[in-house]
Structure formats: structure tokens, C-alpha cells
Design a protein around this motif. Structure first.
Motif, short mmCIF file in Angstrom:
data_model
loop_
_atom_site.label_atom_id
_atom_site.label_comp_id
_atom_site.label_asym_id
_atom_site.label_seq_id
_atom_site.Cartn_x
_atom_site.Cartn_y
_atom_site.Cartn_z
N ARG A 97 2.33 3.29 5.97
CA ARG A 97 2.30 3.98 4.69
C ARG A 97 1.85 5.43 4.87
NH1 ARG A 97 -0.85 -0.60 1.34
NH2 ARG A 97 -2.34 0.02 2.92
N ARG A 98 2.76 6.36 4.56
CA ARG A 98 2.42 7.77 4.60
C ARG A 98 2.88 8.49 3.35
NH1 ARG A 98 5.21 6.89 9.05
NH2 ARG A 98 6.83 8.35 8.42
N ALA A 99 3.49 7.75 2.40
CA ALA A 99 3.99 8.39 1.18
C ALA A 99 2.84 8.94 0.36
CB ALA A 99 4.79 7.38 0.36
N LEU A 100 3.13 10.00 -0.37
CA LEU A 100 2.13 10.64 -1.20
C LEU A 100 2.38 10.31 -2.66
CD1 LEU A 100 2.00 14.14 0.51
CD2 LEU A 100 0.71 12.07 1.06
N VAL A 101 1.31 10.29 -3.42
CA VAL A 101 1.38 10.02 -4.84
C VAL A 101 1.17 11.33 -5.58
CG1 VAL A 101 0.30 8.80 -6.76
CG2 VAL A 101 0.53 7.67 -4.53
N SER A 102 2.03 11.62 -6.54
CA SER A 102 1.89 12.88 -7.27
C SER A 102 0.79 12.77 -8.32
CB SER A 102 3.21 13.27 -7.93
OG SER A 102 3.58 12.33 -8.91
N THR A 141 -1.24 1.67 -8.57
CA THR A 141 -2.10 0.68 -7.94
C THR A 141 -1.78 0.49 -6.46
OG1 THR A 141 -0.61 -1.12 -8.62
CG2 THR A 141 -2.42 -0.56 -10.11
N GLY A 142 -0.59 0.96 -6.01
CA GLY A 142 -0.21 0.82 -4.61
C GLY A 142 1.03 1.64 -4.32
N VAL A 143 1.51 1.59 -3.07
CA VAL A 143 2.74 2.28 -2.67
C VAL A 143 3.66 1.25 -2.04
CG1 VAL A 143 1.72 4.55 -2.37
CG2 VAL A 143 1.69 2.96 -0.45
N PRO A 144 5.00 1.50 -2.03
CA PRO A 144 5.63 2.70 -2.57
C PRO A 144 5.49 2.79 -4.09
CG PRO A 144 7.31 1.10 -1.99
CD PRO A 144 6.00 0.55 -1.48
N TYR A 145 5.70 3.99 -4.61
CA TYR A 145 5.51 4.22 -6.03
C TYR A 145 6.70 3.64 -6.79
CZ TYR A 145 5.09 6.70 -10.46
OH TYR A 145 5.01 7.00 -11.79
N ASP A 146 6.60 2.36 -7.10
CA ASP A 146 7.58 1.64 -7.91
C ASP A 146 6.84 0.96 -9.06
OD1 ASP A 146 9.92 2.29 -6.48
OD2 ASP A 146 9.51 0.72 -5.01
N ARG A 147 7.57 0.58 -10.08
CA ARG A 147 6.94 0.07 -11.30
C ARG A 147 6.00 -1.12 -11.05
NH1 ARG A 147 8.82 1.19 -16.70
NH2 ARG A 147 7.97 -0.24 -18.26
N PRO A 148 6.34 -2.07 -10.16
CA PRO A 148 5.39 -3.17 -9.93
C PRO A 148 4.04 -2.71 -9.37
CG PRO A 148 7.57 -3.74 -9.11
CD PRO A 148 7.60 -2.28 -9.44
N ARG A 435 -8.28 4.66 0.33
CA ARG A 435 -8.02 4.05 1.64
C ARG A 435 -6.80 3.15 1.58
NH1 ARG A 435 -13.46 1.97 4.61
NH2 ARG A 435 -11.81 1.23 6.01
N ARG A 436 -6.69 2.35 0.50
CA ARG A 436 -5.53 1.46 0.36
C ARG A 436 -4.26 2.25 0.05
NH1 ARG A 436 -9.22 -1.44 -2.80
NH2 ARG A 436 -8.16 -0.68 -4.68
N LEU A 437 -4.37 3.21 -0.84
CA LEU A 437 -3.20 3.94 -1.32
C LEU A 437 -2.54 4.73 -0.19
CD1 LEU A 437 -1.87 4.28 -4.11
CD2 LEU A 437 -3.18 6.38 -4.39
N PHE A 438 -3.35 5.33 0.67
CA PHE A 438 -2.82 6.18 1.74
C PHE A 438 -2.96 5.54 3.12
CE2 PHE A 438 -4.27 9.11 -1.67
CZ PHE A 438 -3.01 9.46 -2.12
N ASP A 439 -3.37 4.28 3.13
CA ASP A 439 -3.45 3.50 4.37
C ASP A 439 -4.26 4.23 5.44
OD1 ASP A 439 -2.97 1.27 5.90
OD2 ASP A 439 -1.11 2.05 6.74
#
Length: 752
Positions: A97-102, A141-148, A435-439
């Protein structure tokens, strides 16, 4: 001959309309292939003529969507497939996981037009959004940034919303919070009402205090022109003097209350929508209790559809909490904690995952100078040198934390002052979420050396190698990282307090520093802090510490002689401090501007407000010739006393004092330049939130031939400390290869 290229795009590229942008760019150039999200960002396969692929790659970098931040585009050759068409494929949640959240973004112009269009199916709907705006960080609440992986997971899309969500040509394509009145969140009022929004507007107009659930938590709102409403809010919230922020419906209303330049207007109406500290007009229609004793006021424009519908005139909009508590963000908690403060609650059923306060900025020389970096900015990363993953725990006041990985520093949203269990829990929960969001699994923990800070205790309880970073070194390192500079520089760190390497309390420091370490070149001459923390709450004690004569009005109190004796006694009842913040307190007390404070920095803030900007004369302070020189702050206090006795007006004295601090900054920096040859000065610490001082210090330094670094991405106050700690820990580890991060023995990196 056609070729096929695999492309990876990293940065803030999820939840911002990047895939439909790629789809439109590729099809417009006649290219085939696919695009999708994964845990690292966006992956693309594109096939066609080499020159068209070149144009495609240029477009990715040069014309991304409004909210996207493209950090890196990498390519690799693939075998041509010969397939026609360009597809948007499903997300791949596997892998590293390396995706960023806006960050959360203010309502865009397209959504605003729909909001006010009676023909639109979302007319008047307070949760309208699209790929270009709306909630992001606060609902993830988590990634990837999808509705679930958002708090919208519980809202099943209706047919029309689902059709928009699945249509690559629609601006709501894969907008995760997409909804409408048929399928999305709904407003409620407590106590109940048939029309929650209209009733809430009427309550505000009648002078009620209203709790409003926003993006990152609850606000408390009151009509800003009503003396009784604002006074009631201030009394119930136990907020004696600290200014309230005001939300205005539009720029025209902002111009009626404050004087704005182009840079300030841009900050107000930008997608981040912070509170902007502005000079208020003399006869602005605001209750005196909005910002007592202050020529400035914090304004913000509506940033959610609900705000656009609710705010029809200026309203105070302040954090939904009692004094010293974190902002309430869960409904049950808000109903309990804000009961007795709010007369009614305007609520909705979209959960807030991360509580996030409003950001606060000033404009300095056309750029933003953050005071509080939170909603609209966090969790967008800042660049930092690559190295082992670090958790930096910050200081105690204006707490933030910072996690690093792969050349990115994720500075948290504003947590608050770590002085109670509730705020500490928010701090701990925030770290775990990041920590969880950006692994990120940190391998080092950086912390302030003060043993009683809760952030320090938290850091030392972790099973990680620990790096202690002196408080003022962290301030300067924060300014260096903010500007992408390694140093060495002349660091000027002016603040209220921080534990020094000699066991005394520092705060008026001239350092020779880089990211690895520092040495103390000079400082404000130490004075006693009579009563310790009591002297912070009661600035008149600092007047006694600076030896103010007993015949002045500030000394006409029964405790004066006892406190003077206490100052003479020294430690432990009167520990020594070189704090510039305490020098400002002493002068504010002598001038009877403020002798007791109800919030941090109040005396200095009100002293700045009194200073006459037309006054150019400056008091002088002697500087010793020792290797580690001292600056005689008592000289400035003495000149203040002399002018006061001579009948000089307080605004003139206040200005001369500010000019004197700016002058000593230039003189001391020149002293360090003569010894080291360094020509760059970095200014940091909470005292440099003072615009009068900052402007005159920067002008003086530049006139003396210095390059000057100031903050523009993180605050100069303790909210930027965590970034500085992370930068130091990373640099020490990289330069020495030791996980303990010991400072280098080479100048300027020797800690003294």
C-alpha cells in the motif's frame, strides 16, 4: 508501428477523478488500453503511436484533475496486445500500500450550481458532491479509496446515482461519497423538527447556540452580530477571551468585515477553505465578544453544502467542545458533551471516521503561513529525504505526529494540547489510523526530550529505537524541511518554552543547525520563571523577574514582594528561562496590556495588536562577546519602563519593543555570520506567528544581505515540531548508519 506502455502514477490520484481523466485523455488521442486503482496509486496500460503516447504522458503530468497531486510517473515497455478501446477496470487491493488519500475539499462550482437549481434532483441537498469536491480524509477507513473503505459503505446507491457512478463520462464516476436525497445521508434536528434546516436557520436568527455536525466534527454556531448570543456561547464553552472564528456566506460579506488583498482572497476561496486571519474593519458588524482585544478576526467561507444552505449571515463557528477538550465527532458523544452548551443539534447520519479541526492560516508576503494545519491539508504528504520509516511524536502543545515512508512525511491533522486523557487517546488513535492507512511500520521513534510530555512517554513505551530531538532544533529542522533545505543555517527559534540540553528552559535561541544536529551560538539572557507554570498564566510575574521597579502600576499588588523574592531565590521555585515568549509577557504586563492570560500567547498577541505600525524607532539590547553570546532582554524592558515614565503612548512603546526584537535578531544573526560565514537564516517558533515582528525581522535580515527561510507548509509553532523531529531522525540515521540517531560530532551538528 504501435507500442504498448505500462504506466504507474503515484501521488494523490485516488478519489479525485483521475481514472475518468485518464480515460478521456487516452480516448481523445486515439489510444487503447486500461486504467485502474491499486494500493500504490493508479496503473495504466496504453497502446498506440509513440508520438501520441508521448502526448498522453505529458498530459498526465501537466493537466491533472483539480484535486490531484501527481508526484511520480514511471513507465515500462509492454508487448503490444492489439486490443481496441480504452477501459476503466476494477480496483486491485492487493500489493504494497502506497496510495495517498486526498484531503477534504470544499464544494465545487458545479455542485453549487446544482445545489441552487430547482430543476436539479439534488436541489437543496446538503450532501451533494462529485469527484472534484466533498469529504475524503474524514470518511476514509482504508485503502484503496473505494466506497466499501469509507463511512459511506452503509448507504446503498439508488439507480440514478449508480448510473452516474459507473459512467466514465460523468463527473461523479467513482466519486465514492456520491448520493442524493433518495439514497444518501439525511439531516435531523435535536429536539426534532419537521424541517431541520429551516428550523436551524430560525434558531440562529433568534440568538440560539446551535451544534452543527460538519466534515470533521461538531461546531458550535451563533449569530456573529448578536452580543447576547456570542456572550452566551463564550460563557457556556468556558472560553474567556480566545477569539472565535466567523463563517461568512460569501466574499462580499467577508469584504464588509475585513480588509482583504488578493492573496487573502485566494486563501479564503480556495479548495482547502481554511480560517484566514484578517485585519477587521473598524466598524465591522461583529459582536465585541467575537474577538475581544484583537484587531484581527478569523474568517472562513462555507466549505460544505450544508454550510452554504445554513449560513445566510456571519455566524461564529467554533470547535464543538468545552475548553481544553478535543472536538466532538461522534453523535452520542456530542449530545453528551455539548449538552448545556448548545440549545439544539443539527445532525446527520454520515459517520465521521477521523475528527479534524478547521485549519488556520495567515498570509505573509503573498504566501500562506499556517497557524494550524488540519482540515483541507492533512493527510497530504510533504517531501522528506528517503530513509527508514519514522514515527515522530511531536511536543505537547498544538500536538501533531508525523509518519514517514519512501520520501514522504505524513504530518497529522491538529490533535490539540496533550494535557488530558481524551486528547491522548485521539493522538494514539490517529497514529494507528495513519499506520494502517499508509501501511507504515516505523523503525525509529523521534520525540522531545522533555520527560513529562505525554508524547515523550508514549514514544518511550514503544519497542523502537528512540531519537530525542531538542525542541528548538526541531523547530529549525521543521523550517528547513518545509523549505526543502538541508542546512547548515543560522536558526532563530523564538517561542514560549522548550527543554534545553543544559536542563534549563530555552526559548530565545540562535543556533547553527542542519538536519543532523546543532550548536547553540547565542540566546536571550536567562531570567527566573517565578512560580514555574504560574508565571506563564500570570505575565506580571515576568515583569518582576525582569526587575521592573516596584513603583510602577504593574507592581501594585500584594504578591509583588513575595514574587520578587521568589525570583531572587532561583531554582527549583523559579527555574531559569531564555524564553522570548516570556519577554513579550513581561512587556505586556508592564504596559498593562495583559497581566493574566486565559489562553497560550494571549499577552503577546494583544501586545502586537497595540503596536503602532507607523513607528520605526527601535529599542536596543546589548549582546555579549562570549563564544556563546547572550542578548540582554532586560535592556528592552528598561527602555519600555523609561518611555512609559516619560508619558510615551503605549502603541508607540509596543512598536519600539517589536522593532527592538527585530533589530536584535538581525544583529545576532550578523554576529553568527561573522563567525561561521553562513548567510541563510531560518525563523521558527510560535513567536514568529507575530506578523509585526516577522515582517520587520525578515525586512531587516534581507537588508543585511541574508537569505531568509520562513514557514509556508507547516506552522512555525509546535504544530510543526513533529516534521522537524522526523527530518532530524531521518538525517542522523542516513549520515551515520546508527538506528539510535546519535548526533554527528562535526560542526554544526554537535548538540551542546
Amino acid at each position: 508501428m504501435d507500442v504498448r506502455v505500462g504506466v504507474r502514477v503515484e501521488g494523490v490520484v485516488q478519489g479525485v477523478g483521475f481514472r475518468p481523466f485518464v480515460h478521456g485523455l487516452a480516448t481523445g488521442l486515439g489510444l487503447s488500453g486500461l486504467v485502474g486503482n491499486d494500493a500504490g496509486g493508479v496503473f495504466i496500460e496504453v497502446e498506440g503511436a509513440p508520438e501520441e503516447i508521448g502526448r498522453f504522458l505529458d498530459g498526465l503530468r501537466a493537466r491533472p484533475p483539480r484535486l490531484a497531486v501527481v508526484e511520480r510517473v514511471t513507465t515500462r515497455e509492454l508487448a503490444a496486445a492489439g486490443r481496441a478501446g480504452f477501459a476503466i477496470v476494477g480496483s486491485d487491493g492487493s500489493g504494497e500500500r502506497r496510495a495517498l488519500v486526498s484531503a477534504d475539499s470544499a464544494t465545487c462550482g458545479d455542485c453549487l450550481r446544482e445545489l441552487h437549481d430547482p430543476r436539479d434532483r439534488r436541489y437543496g441537498y446538503p450532501f451533494i458532491n462529485c469527484t472534484g469536491c466533498g469529504p475524503r480524509f474524514t470518511i476514509v477507513t482504508g485503502v484503496p479509496y473505494d466506497r466499501p473503505n469509507t463511512t459511506m459503505a452503509g448507504f446503498a446507491m439508488c439507480g440514478p446515482c449508480a448510473a452516474e457512478y459507473e459512467d466514465p463520462a460523468d463527473r461523479r464516476f467513482h466519486a465514492q461519497p456520491v448520493c442524493c436525497p433518495s439514497c444518501g445521508p439525511a439531516l435531523t434536528l435535536h429536539p426534532p423538527a419537521d424541517d431541520p434546516l429551516s428550523t436551524a436557520r430560525a434558531l440562529l436568527a433568534d440568538g440560539a447556540v446551535l451544534a452543527v455536525k460538519g466534515l470533521g466534527g461538531y461546531h458550535l454556531a451563533a449569530r456573529a452580530a448578536s452580543e447576547s448570543a456570542v456572550a452566551a456561547l463564550r460563557s457556556r464553552k468556558h472560553r474567556e477571551d480566545k477569539p472565535f472564528a466567523v463563517m461568512v456566506p460569501d466574499l462580499a460579506a467577508a469584504r464588509e468585515l475585513c480588509v482583504l488583498d488578493d492573496a487573502e482572497e485566494a486563501l479564503l476561496r480556495g479548495a482547502r477553505r481554511p480560517i484566514v486571519l484578517l485585519g477587521r474593519r473598524p466598524h465591522a458588524a461583529l459582536a465585541a465578544a467575537v474577538a475581544p482585544g484583537n484587531r484581527s478576526v478569523g474568517l472562513m467561507l462555507p466549505y460544505t453544502p450544508l454550510h452554504h444552505l445554513l449560513v445566510t449571515e456571519p455566524v461564529v463557528l467554533t470547535s464543538g467542545n468545552a475548553a481544553d477538550e478535543p472536538i466532538a465527532h461522534r453523535d452520542e458523544d456530542a449530545l453528551e458533551r455539548l449538552d448545556g452548551i448548545a440549545d439544539a443539534f443539527l445532525m446527520h447520519d454520515r459517520p465521521i471516521h477521523v475528527r479534524t479541526d478547521d485549519s488556520v492560516v495567515r498570509s505573509f508576503r503573498g504566501r500562506a503561513l499556517p497557524v494550524r494545519r488540519s482540515r483541507g491539508y492533512a493527510p497530504e504528504p510533504l517531501p522528506i529525504a528517503p530513509g527508514r520509516p519514522v514515527l515522530a511524536c511531536g511536543a505537547e502543545l498544538k500536538s501533531t505526529f508525523c509518519l514517514t515512508r519512501g520520501g514522504r512525511a505524513f504530518v497529522s491533522h491538529h490533535i490539540g494540547d496533550l494535557e488530558n486523557h481524551e486528547t491522548l487517546r485521539a493522538f494514539e488513535d490517529g497514529i494507528e489510523h495513519f499506520r494502517r492507512l499508509f501501511d507504515i511500520a516505523p523503525e525509529l521513534v523521534a520525540h522531545d526530550p522533555h520527560p513529562e510530555y505525554l508524547s515523550t512517554k508514549y514514544a518511550l513505551e514503544l519497542d523502537l529505537p528512540a531519537v530525542a530531538v531538542q525542541h528548538h532544533h526541531a523547530h529549525i529542522a521543521s523550517c528547513l524541511a518545509d523549505n526543502g533545505v538541508d542546512g547548515p543555517v543560522i536558526g532563530v527559534a523564538f517561542d514560549g518554552t522548550g527543554l534545553g540540553t543544559d536542563g534549563t528552559l530555552w526559548g530565545g535561541e540562535f543556533l547553527v543547525a542542519d538536519l543532523r544536529g546543532f550548536r547553540r551560538a547565542g540566546h536571550l539572557a536567562p531570567v527566573p520563571l517565578p512560580g514555574g507554570a504560574a508565571a506563564v498564566r500570570e505575565p506580571w510575574r515576568m515583569a518582576a523577574a525582569y526587575g521592573v521597579p516596584g513603583d510602577l502600576p504593574v507592581a501594585r499588588r500584594p504578591e509583588w514582594d513575595a514574587v520578587t523574592a521568589l525570583a531572587a531565590a532561583g531554582a527549583p521555585l523559579a527555574p531559569f528561562t531564555s524564553s522570548m515568549g516570556r519577554l513579550f509577557d513581561a512587556v505586556a504586563a508592564v504596559l498593562r496590556v495583559r497581566d493574566r492570560v486565559s489562553y497560550e500567547g494571549q499577552a503577546a498577541i494583544e501586545l502586537e495588536q497595540r503596536a503602532d505600525p507607523a513607528e520605526r524607532a527601535a529599542y536596543r539590547a546589548a549582546i555579549t562577546t562570549a563564544e556563546v553570546f547572550t542578548v540582554a532582554g532586560a535592556d528592552l524592558v528598561g527602555e519600555v519602563v523609561d518611555d512609559l515614565r516619560a508619558g510615551t503612548a503605549v502603541p508607540v512603546i509596543a512598536a519600539r519593543f517589536h522593532n527592538g526584537v527585530a533589530a536584535l535578531t538581525v544583529e545576532a544573526a550578523a554576529r553568527v555570520r561573522d563567525a561561521t560565514g553562513l548567510g541563510t537564516v531560518a525563523l521558527s517558533g510560535g513567536v514568529f506567528q507575530n506578523m509585526f515582528l516577522l515582517e520587520r525581522a525578515v525586512s531587516g535580515l534581507r537588508e543585511a544581505g541574508f537569505e531568509v527561510l520562513t514557514h509556508h507548509r507547516v506552522p512555525p509553532n509546535d504544530g510543526g515540531i513533529s516534521l522537524g523531529q522526523a527530518a532530524v531522525a531521518t538525517a542522523r540515521c542516513a549520515s551515520e548508519g546508527r538506528s539510535e540517531g546519535q548526533p554527528s560530532s562535526r560542526s554544526p551538528s554537535t548538540s551542546r
